[in-house]
Design an enzyme around this catalytic site. Sequence first.
Site: not given
Ligand code: 5RP
Length: 224
Positions: A30-31, A33, A83-85, A105, A123
């Site tokens: 999700s997100g 990316t 994706g990841a934060d 996820e 990131k």
């Molecule tokens: C959602 C997530 C997303 O992977 C994470 O927030 C990255 O989002 P983005 O691609 O919008 O930066 O963990 O729960």
Amino acid sequence: MFPELSFLKKIAAEKALDFIEPGMIVGVGSGSTVKMFIEVLSQAKIDVVCVPTSIDTELMLTKYGLRIASFLEIEKIDIAIDGADSILLGKNIILKGGGGALTREKIIDYTAARLIIIVDETKINREYPVVVEIVPFAYNFVVNRLKRYGKPELRISRKKLGPVVTDNGNWLIDLHIPLEAIDGRFEKEIKLIPGVVENGIFRRDARVIIGKKDGGTREIDINA
Ligand code: 5RP
């Protein structure tokens, strides 16, 4: 989003296509990316079945006409793209949950035979809270226990009064811990607090694709 950032995300999303083969069952994270990945996947017209990790992703997959299967009806996931934060290099930790979809996820990402994480280079070692999904009933108790680790903050909705409610009907706590103090052992410790459903510390083998400002990608392996 800065146009430059979306460019970096796009590069990583395109590179992830190299790992997709016809006939695969693909877990889709999700997100923003991942949304770019969905776009390029639909353009590539590779015959795959997608398992979404959130309602948001399910809507996007539907919009792009991709084949969807419920997690209940499949036996395995060949690969997950997510994706990841933040990627904590050296600690082999991936922090997730910015979009609040961490529980589904983690289920899909840990089930998949292979996990590919797509990020832009901002990131890497980015300061980010440990996100904790909790059963609302346990709010007071869990918050008190989380204070041992850092500063817990209930995530509040922006366009509705009150807390953000996840796809699972739960609440989210953003647990602020200085990056250098985050320890991989917290994943299991926090999970053991009664009322905690899941947390955003992801530790499993993964290939991380990083979209870079020079237009290229860098790939690193996380070996948890
Ligand atoms: C959602 C997530 C997303 O992977 C994470 O927030 C990255 O989002 P983005 O691609 O919008 O930066 O963990 O729960």
